[in-house]
Design a protein around this motif. Structure first.
Motif, PDB file in Angstrom:
ATOM      1  N   GLU A 153       1.871   1.840  -3.574  1.00  0.00           N
ATOM      2  CA  GLU A 153       0.728   2.307  -4.361  1.00  0.00           C
ATOM      3  C   GLU A 153       0.465   3.788  -4.099  1.00  0.00           C
ATOM      4  O   GLU A 153       0.194   4.551  -5.019  1.00  0.00           O
ATOM      5  CB  GLU A 153      -0.519   1.507  -3.996  1.00  0.00           C
ATOM      6  CG  GLU A 153      -0.398   0.028  -4.283  1.00  0.00           C
ATOM      7  CD  GLU A 153      -1.080  -0.360  -5.580  1.00  0.00           C
ATOM      8  OE1 GLU A 153      -1.980   0.378  -5.996  1.00  0.00           O
ATOM      9  OE2 GLU A 153      -0.689  -1.378  -6.165  1.00  0.00           O
ATOM     10  N   ALA A 154       0.536   4.164  -2.806  1.00  0.00           N
ATOM     11  CA  ALA A 154       0.258   5.556  -2.459  1.00  0.00           C
ATOM     12  C   ALA A 154       1.276   6.481  -3.121  1.00  0.00           C
ATOM     13  O   ALA A 154       0.926   7.531  -3.654  1.00  0.00           O
ATOM     14  CB  ALA A 154       0.275   5.732  -0.944  1.00  0.00           C
ATOM     15  N   CYS A 155       2.542   6.078  -3.104  1.00  0.00           N
ATOM     16  CA  CYS A 155       3.575   6.905  -3.732  1.00  0.00           C
ATOM     17  C   CYS A 155       3.365   6.994  -5.238  1.00  0.00           C
ATOM     18  O   CYS A 155       3.428   8.075  -5.822  1.00  0.00           O
ATOM     19  CB  CYS A 155       4.957   6.332  -3.474  1.00  0.00           C
ATOM     20  SG  CYS A 155       5.527   6.595  -1.831  1.00  0.00           S
ATOM     21  N   TRP A 156       3.145   5.844  -5.847  1.00  0.00           N
ATOM     22  CA  TRP A 156       2.966   5.834  -7.303  1.00  0.00           C
ATOM     23  C   TRP A 156       1.799   6.708  -7.711  1.00  0.00           C
ATOM     24  O   TRP A 156       1.844   7.411  -8.705  1.00  0.00           O
ATOM     25  CB  TRP A 156       2.741   4.414  -7.813  1.00  0.00           C
ATOM     26  CG  TRP A 156       3.903   3.509  -7.629  1.00  0.00           C
ATOM     27  CD1 TRP A 156       5.209   3.868  -7.518  1.00  0.00           C
ATOM     28  CD2 TRP A 156       3.874   2.081  -7.540  1.00  0.00           C
ATOM     29  NE1 TRP A 156       5.986   2.757  -7.358  1.00  0.00           N
ATOM     30  CE2 TRP A 156       5.207   1.651  -7.365  1.00  0.00           C
ATOM     31  CE3 TRP A 156       2.853   1.131  -7.580  1.00  0.00           C
ATOM     32  CZ2 TRP A 156       5.531   0.304  -7.242  1.00  0.00           C
ATOM     33  CZ3 TRP A 156       3.183  -0.205  -7.462  1.00  0.00           C
ATOM     34  CH2 TRP A 156       4.506  -0.617  -7.289  1.00  0.00           C
ATOM     35  N   SER A 157       0.719   6.642  -6.915  1.00  0.00           N
ATOM     36  CA  SER A 157      -0.469   7.388  -7.309  1.00  0.00           C
ATOM     37  C   SER A 157      -0.227   8.893  -7.219  1.00  0.00           C
ATOM     38  O   SER A 157      -0.963   9.670  -7.801  1.00  0.00           O
ATOM     39  CB  SER A 157      -1.662   6.985  -6.436  1.00  0.00           C
ATOM     40  OG  SER A 157      -1.548   7.580  -5.171  1.00  0.00           O
ATOM     41  N   MET A 158       0.820   9.291  -6.480  1.00  0.00           N
ATOM     42  CA  MET A 158       1.138  10.722  -6.424  1.00  0.00           C
ATOM     43  C   MET A 158       2.087  11.124  -7.541  1.00  0.00           C
ATOM     44  O   MET A 158       2.532  12.273  -7.600  1.00  0.00           O
ATOM     45  CB  MET A 158       1.773  11.059  -5.079  1.00  0.00           C
ATOM     46  CG  MET A 158       0.762  11.149  -3.961  1.00  0.00           C
ATOM     47  SD  MET A 158       1.500  11.821  -2.480  1.00  0.00           S
ATOM     48  CE  MET A 158       2.150  10.355  -1.740  1.00  0.00           C
ATOM     49  N   ALA A 184       0.829  -1.211   0.000  1.00  0.00           N
ATOM     50  CA  ALA A 184       0.000   0.000   0.000  1.00  0.00           C
ATOM     51  C   ALA A 184       0.865   1.264   0.000  1.00  0.00           C
ATOM     52  O   ALA A 184       0.478   2.271  -0.595  1.00  0.00           O
ATOM     53  CB  ALA A 184      -0.913  -0.005   1.228  1.00  0.00           C
ATOM     54  N   PHE A 185       2.024   1.218   0.659  1.00  0.00           N
ATOM     55  CA  PHE A 185       2.904   2.389   0.658  1.00  0.00           C
ATOM     56  C   PHE A 185       3.370   2.707  -0.751  1.00  0.00           C
ATOM     57  O   PHE A 185       3.419   3.862  -1.171  1.00  0.00           O
ATOM     58  CB  PHE A 185       4.132   2.147   1.543  1.00  0.00           C
ATOM     59  CG  PHE A 185       3.826   2.044   3.011  1.00  0.00           C
ATOM     60  CD1 PHE A 185       2.612   2.475   3.515  1.00  0.00           C
ATOM     61  CD2 PHE A 185       4.759   1.526   3.887  1.00  0.00           C
ATOM     62  CE1 PHE A 185       2.333   2.380   4.865  1.00  0.00           C
ATOM     63  CE2 PHE A 185       4.493   1.424   5.243  1.00  0.00           C
ATOM     64  CZ  PHE A 185       3.275   1.853   5.727  1.00  0.00           C
TER      65      PHE A 185
END
Lengths: 289, 261
Positions: free
Chosen positions: A173-178, A170-171
Motif C-alpha cells: 500500500e505504501a509503495c502504491w500510494s507513492m 502495508a508495504f
C-alpha cells in the motif's frame, strides 16, 4: 492466597501427561528416519569410496560404481529446475500479486492443488504421451526433466505464493500510494523480502526431484548406460532408477551395493536440504522487519 | 439543481468533491459527499470509526484499482481536472503524499525509504538524492536523530521516528496534497506535537487533508473541519466556528464535546 486447589493440581498433572504423550509421538515420528539412516550407514557405508562415486558399474551392474547415475541425476534435476522455477515463480507472482479473486483464479488454485495430488505414475504416463511422443523429444533427459518439472510445479508455486503473501500488505500500500506500479512494488519491496522462502521451496523441490523414480523410468532414464549424457536429448542413468534396478532386476548383486547406492542418493538429498536450511537461516538473519 | 452562491471571495480550490459515493461491493462506505478543499489549507476530517474517513482518503488518492470491489461514484476534481478521467494514475498518485495510521517504514534503509519516490521519478544522481533525503528528513524533524544511521533499516526505528520517516518519504514526492490518516494513533504525545508543528509549517507549501481521531487535534490544526458519521458528511465549516458551537447539526456538537463516538 496461592494454595493449589484440587483443580489446579489436576490441570498441572494433566498438562505434563499431555506434554509427555506429544513428545513420545514426535519421537515415534523420527524413529523411521533414524533407523533408515542407521541401516544405510552400517550396511552401505563400507561400499562408499571415491572409486565407487567416480567409476561406472561393471560386470552387469554387480560391481563398480555409480558415476553415470550420479551425473544423470544432476542433469535431470538441473534441467527440471530450469523449466519449473521460472514457470512456477511467475505463476505464483501472478496469482499472489496481480490476479483478482474471481472464479478463474479460484479454478487455477484448485487445479494447482489437484496437480499436487496426481500420483507420480500418472505424471510418468503423461510425460510419455506429451513429451516423448507428442513433442517428439524421445526418451531423453529433456522429456524426463519436463515430466519432473510438471510434477514439482505445485511445490514451487505454493511455496513462492506463501512467501509472497507473508510480506505485509502495508508495504505494498505504501509503495502504491507513492505512485509505484505493481511491478515496481514487487521488484523493490516484495521480492527482496520473500526470496528466502522462494529459495527454500526451490531447494525442497530439488531434493524431491532427485529421488523420484516413476516419472523418469519411461521418459528418459536408462536401465544401463555406461556413458555420460552429452546433451539434453540423450538418455541417462539416474540414481533412483539404478537403485530400483540393482535391487530387483539384476541377479547376483552383492548385498552392500544397493545400500551404498541408497546411501549416496540420500546423502545427495540431505546435503541439499542442509544447504537449504543454512541458506534460509542466513536470509532470515537479514530479514528486515 | 440549486446553484450555490459562495459568499466568501473565491479562493483557489485544490480539491472539489461532488456527490461522492464509495462502495465496497454491496457495502456503501460513503454517501453523497460534497466539499471543497482550498489550496494551502489544512482540512480536518473528524468522525468515529466506520464513518468513511479512510475510504474518503483512498478515493482522493485513487487507490481504488488496488482495492478489491472498491467503486467510486461522483466527481473528484484535482486542480479542476476530473480524476476519474486521468490516464496516468501513477503520475497522479506521485503528486499526493499519504501517511498511514500505523507507521510503515519500508524494509529498506532510512535513506532508501526517502529516496524511493525520487527514484521512481527517475532521479538517479547521488548528489541530488542526497540533497532531497537531507531536506525531507529535516522538514520532518527527524534529521538530527537519524543522520548518523541513514543506512540502518527504516523499519527498526521507533514508532514515532518511523512515522516522521513516512512523512519525510511523502515529502520526497514533492506532493501538492498531503493526506494524513490518523497519523498520531501509534505515536507518543511529544512526537505528535512535533509532527503537528511540522504540519503547520508545511501548510505554506501544500494542501493538507488531516483525518484525525482526536477532536482537539483538528481544533489545533485545521482551518476548516468536516464531520463524518456512518458514511455521511454531517457538516463542514470553519473549525473555529464549529468549536464555538456554531453548528448546523446537533450531532456535530455532541461529537465535539465527546458525548458520543
Amino acid at each position: 492466597m496461592f494454595e493449589a486447589t484440587n483443580r489446579n493440581r489436576w490441570a498441572r498433572r494433566n498438562q505434563s501427561l499431555i506434554g509427555a504423550l506429544l513428545g513420545f509421538m514426535t519421537f515415534v515420528l523420527i524413529l523411521p528416519v533414524l533407523i533408515i539412516l542407521g541401516v544405510l550407514v552400517v550396511e552401505g557405508g563400507p561400499a562408499i569410496s571415491w572409486e565407487f562415486l567416480f567409476s561406472e558399474p561393471t560386470q552387469g551392474m554387480t560391481a563398480g560404481g555409480v558415476f553415470p547415475a550420479l551425473v544423470g541425476t544432476i542433469w535431470l534435476v538441473v534441467v527440471a529446475l530450469l523449466a519449473s522455477v521460472p514457470l512456477g515463480v511467475a505463476a505464483a507472482i501472478y496469482l499472489s500479486e496481480y490476479a483478482s479473486d474471481n472464479w478463474l483464479t479460484r479454478f487455477i488454485n484448485l487445479a494447482i492443488i489437484n496437480l499436487a495430488g496426481v500420483p507420480s505414475i500418472v505424471h510418468a504416463l503423461f510425460g510419455v504421451g506429451a513429451f516423448v511422443l507428442f513433442f517428439n523429444f524421445g526418451t531423453s533427459i529433456l522429456a524426463a526433466s519436463l515430466t519432473l518439472a510438471v510434477m514439482t510445479l505445485p511445490v514451487v508455486i505454493v511455496a513462492t505464493r506463501e512467501s509472497l503473501q507473508a510480506v505485509p500488505q502495508a508495504f505494498r500500500e505504501a509503495c502504491w500510494s507513492m505512485g509505484a506500479t505493481r511491478w515496481q512494488t514487487i521488484r523493490k519491496v516484495v521480492l527482496p523480502n520473500s526470496i528466502s522462502g522462494i529459495l527454500t521451496g526451490v531447494i525442497l523441490e530439488v531434493s524431491r526431484t532427485a529421488g523420484e523414480t516413476a516419472p523418469i523410468m519411461f521418459t528418459g532414464a536408462a536401465f544401463f548406460l555406461p556413458f555420460l549424457p552429452q546433451g539434453v536429448l540423450d538418455q541417462t542413468m539416474a540414481m533412483s532408477l539404478h537403485l530400483f534396478v540393482i535391487s530387483t532386476q539384476v541377479p547376483g548383486v552383492p548385498e552392500h551395493l544397493p545400500y551404498g547406492v541408497a546411501l549416496v542418493l540420500i546423502g545427495m538429498v540431505l546435503s541439499m536440504n542442509a544447504i537449504s536450511i543454512a541458506f534460509r537461516m542466513y536470509l532470515r538473519g537479514k530479514k528486515k522487519w | 439543481m440549486v446553484v450555490e452562491v459562495s459568499t466568501s471571495p473565491k479562493i483557489n480550490e485544490k480539491l472539489v468533491v461532488r456527490d461522492l459515493s464509495i462502495r465496497f461491493g454491496d457495502k456503501v462506505a460513503l454517501r453523497n459527499v460534497n466539499l471543497e478543499v482550498a489550496e494551502n489549507e489544512i482540512f480536518g476530517i473528524i468522525g468515529p470509526a466506520g464513518s468513511g474517513k479512510t475510504s474518503f482518503l483512498r478515493a482522493i488518492s485513487r487507490m481504488d484499482p488496488f482495492t478489491p470491489n472498491m467503486r467510486i461514484e461522483g466527481e473528484i476534481l484535482f486542480d479542476g481536472r476530473d480524476t476519474s478521467k486521468l490516464r496516468n494514475l501513477y503520475a497522479y498518485r506521485r503528486r499526493i503524499g499519504v501517511v498511514f495510521p500505523l507507521p510503515v517504514g519500508l524494509p529498506l534503509s532510512v535513506y532508501q525509504n526517502v529516496a524511493f519516490s525520487p527514484k521512481l521519478r527517475g532521479i538517479r544522481k547521488k548528489s541530488q538524492l542526497d540533497e532531497i533525503v537531507e531536506r525531507c528528513l529535516r522538514r520532518a524533524a527527524l534529521w538530527d536523530e537519524v543522520k548518523d544511521r541513514l543506512h540502518a533499516l527504516g523499519s527498526l526505528l521507533s514508532g514515532g521516528q518511523q512515522q516522521r520517516l513516512t512523512i519525510a518519504r511523502a515529502l520526497a514526492q514533492d506532493p501538492e496534497i498531503l493526506l494524513l490518516d490518523e497519523f498520531s494513533i501509534a505515536v507518543d504525545p511529544v512526537t505528535t506535537m512535533r509532527i503537528e508543528d511540522v504540519l503547520k509549517e508545511l501548510r505554506e507549501e501544500m494542501t493538507i487533508v488531516l483525518v484525525t481521531n482526536l477532536v482537539q487535534q483538528a481544533r489545533r490544526l485545521a482551518d476548516r473541519t468536516a464531520f463524518f458519521l456512518t458514511g455521511e458528511m454531517v457538516e463542514v465549516g470553519k473549525t473555529s466556528e464549529l468549536f464555538e458551537g456554531q453548528v448546523a447539526d446537533k450531532r456535530t456538537q455532541e461529537y465535539i464535546e465527546g458525548r458520543f463516538g
